[in-house]
Design a protein around this motif. Structure first.
Motif, PDB file in Angstrom:
ATOM      1  N   VAL A 147    -100.043   0.608 -45.740  1.00  0.00           N
ATOM      2  CA  VAL A 147     -99.110   0.463 -46.860  1.00  0.00           C
ATOM      3  C   VAL A 147     -98.815  -1.011 -47.145  1.00  0.00           C
ATOM      4  CG1 VAL A 147     -96.913   1.160 -47.862  1.00  0.00           C
ATOM      5  CG2 VAL A 147     -98.056   2.680 -46.250  1.00  0.00           C
ATOM      6  N   VAL A 148     -98.567  -1.792 -46.107  1.00  0.00           N
ATOM      7  CA  VAL A 148     -98.251  -3.205 -46.389  1.00  0.00           C
ATOM      8  C   VAL A 148     -99.453  -3.904 -47.019  1.00  0.00           C
ATOM      9  CG1 VAL A 148     -96.331  -3.546 -44.763  1.00  0.00           C
ATOM     10  CG2 VAL A 148     -98.651  -3.957 -43.992  1.00  0.00           C
ATOM     11  N   THR A 195     -92.771   1.428 -42.147  1.00  0.00           N
ATOM     12  CA  THR A 195     -93.270   0.534 -43.204  1.00  0.00           C
ATOM     13  C   THR A 195     -92.236  -0.536 -43.530  1.00  0.00           C
ATOM     14  OG1 THR A 195     -94.616   2.326 -44.080  1.00  0.00           O
ATOM     15  CG2 THR A 195     -94.178   0.471 -45.568  1.00  0.00           C
ATOM     16  N   ILE A 238     -88.411   0.968 -50.643  1.00  0.00           N
ATOM     17  CA  ILE A 238     -89.054   2.051 -49.890  1.00  0.00           C
ATOM     18  C   ILE A 238     -88.151   3.270 -49.905  1.00  0.00           C
ATOM     19  CG2 ILE A 238     -89.852   2.760 -47.589  1.00  0.00           C
ATOM     20  CD1 ILE A 238     -90.589  -0.165 -47.048  1.00  0.00           C
ATOM     21  N   ASN A 288     -92.042   7.312 -51.112  1.00  0.00           N
ATOM     22  CA  ASN A 288     -92.486   7.970 -49.883  1.00  0.00           C
ATOM     23  C   ASN A 288     -91.599   9.144 -49.457  1.00  0.00           C
ATOM     24  OD1 ASN A 288     -93.700   7.907 -47.035  1.00  0.00           O
ATOM     25  ND2 ASN A 288     -91.561   7.359 -46.646  1.00  0.00           N
ATOM     26  N   ALA A 297     -98.200   2.474 -41.598  1.00  0.00           N
ATOM     27  CA  ALA A 297     -97.512   1.331 -42.222  1.00  0.00           C
ATOM     28  C   ALA A 297     -98.468   0.169 -42.482  1.00  0.00           C
ATOM     29  CB  ALA A 297     -96.356   0.876 -41.322  1.00  0.00           C
ATOM     30  N   PHE A 338     -92.688   1.677 -52.517  1.00  0.00           N
ATOM     31  CA  PHE A 338     -93.352   2.718 -51.725  1.00  0.00           C
ATOM     32  C   PHE A 338     -92.562   4.004 -51.959  1.00  0.00           C
ATOM     33  CE2 PHE A 338     -94.217   4.167 -47.071  1.00  0.00           C
ATOM     34  CZ  PHE A 338     -95.297   4.932 -47.467  1.00  0.00           C
ATOM     35  N   GLU A 390     -96.500   3.624 -37.325  1.00  0.00           N
ATOM     36  CA  GLU A 390     -96.891   2.208 -37.428  1.00  0.00           C
ATOM     37  C   GLU A 390     -98.342   2.073 -37.897  1.00  0.00           C
ATOM     38  OE1 GLU A 390     -95.227   3.596 -34.919  1.00  0.00           O
ATOM     39  OE2 GLU A 390     -93.304   2.560 -35.120  1.00  0.00           O
TER      40      GLU A 390
END
Ligand code: NAD
Length: 256
Positions: free
Chosen positions: A231-232, A23, A12, A91, A228, A89, A225
């Motif tokens: 993303v997960v 994330t 990440i 980011n 996130a 990720f 959150e």
């Protein structure tokens, strides 16, 4: 029930703050090993510490994503530490460059203010993506998520470098996803709306906050959150039929 990322390792960037940190912690909760990379060493180390405290396995890396050699070393270090990478990720990002003054429109922008944003938000994503592909393609599996923005879908007045960089991230995501659609490696873009992080809270005036809320149908900032969670899911096998797409988490912002 096993976590969505059980047995996987993810990298990440921009993991030392905001959406990247949230994330990293969500990925830990879902069972992943996490390499946390950031230009801000303390930020990366703090996130790694939070992961370790939560019972996860983390590696903190200092990297400037605009530096080709550093990006190569980052991917190699993550790969070595975890014996391969299953997800990434990309980011890390900035909203404005040096020489930018509040209220500046495109006609007044110094070149540096343009280049700084494109360097981090677009070249940085390209350099990370390229290196991750080199590592993932031979293993024929992986999921890569590039952070764009709602500003990759609509124009934001007063933020033309940012808007251009995020539209370009979506273009890069689409083109590369098509190139590798049959390879086992998926590439998607994430488009957050306004999220409460240092990026949006730093120097914003009451007027700026009010105009953001006026544009957001849910009339509030998202929290990292909430982003996130998307993303997960994208990093996990649960999104196995998704590639080349842009996923918005924005309180309805792109619907209006
Ligand atoms: P943030 O400022 O909290 O985090 C960004 C992180 O990127 C920081 O830790 C910073 O040190 C790191 N970074 C900046 N330049 C870097 C570089 N050259 N190399 C490595 N790391 C670097 O901001 P955030 O809101 O969490 O933003 C994360 C991403 O989400 C960015 O790409 C941003 O454009 C995007 N985004 C944010 C919002 C929002 O409302 N917060 C909305 C849409 C998109």
């Amino acid at each position: 029930m096993p976590g969505m990322l059980e047995g996987k390792s993810v990298l990440i960037t921009g993991g030392g703050s905001g959406i990247g940190r949230a994330t990293a912690l969500a990925a830990t909760r879902e069972g992943a090993n996490v390499a946390v990379a950031d230009v801000d060493r303390d930020g990366a180390e703090h996130t790694a510490e939070l992961i370790t405290r939560a019972g996860g396995r983390a590696l903190a890396l200092q990297v400037d994503v605009t530096n080709e050699a550093q990006v190569e070393a980052m991917v190699a270090a993550a790969e070595d530490a975890f014996d391969g990478l299953d997800g990434a990720f990309n980011n890390a990002g900035i909203s404005r460059g040096r020489d930018y003054q509040p209220g500046m429109l495109t006609g007044d922008l110094p070149l540096q203010a343009w280049r700084d944003v494109l360097d981090v938000n677009l070249d940085g994503v390209f350099l990370c993506l390229r290196q991750e592909l080199k590592q993932m393609i031979p293993r024929a599996r992986g999921s890569i998520v590039n952070t764009a923005s709602v500003a990759g879908l609509i124009g934001l007045a007063g933020a033309s470098p940012y808007t251009a960089s995020k539209h370009a991230v979506i273009g890069l995501t689409k083109a590369s996803a098509l190139e590798y659609a049959e390879s086992g490696v998926r590439i998607n873009a994430l488009c957050p709306g306004y999220v409460r992080t240092p990026m949006t809270q730093g120097t914003a005036t009451d007027e700026v906050h009010a105009s953001r809320m006026a544009r957001t149908p849910m009339s509030r900032y998202g929290v990292p959150e909430e982003v996130a969670e998307m993303v997960v899911w994208l990093l996990s096998d649960r999104s196995s039929f998704c590639t080349g797409s842009s996923f918005t988490v924005g309180g309805g912002i792109e619907a209006g």
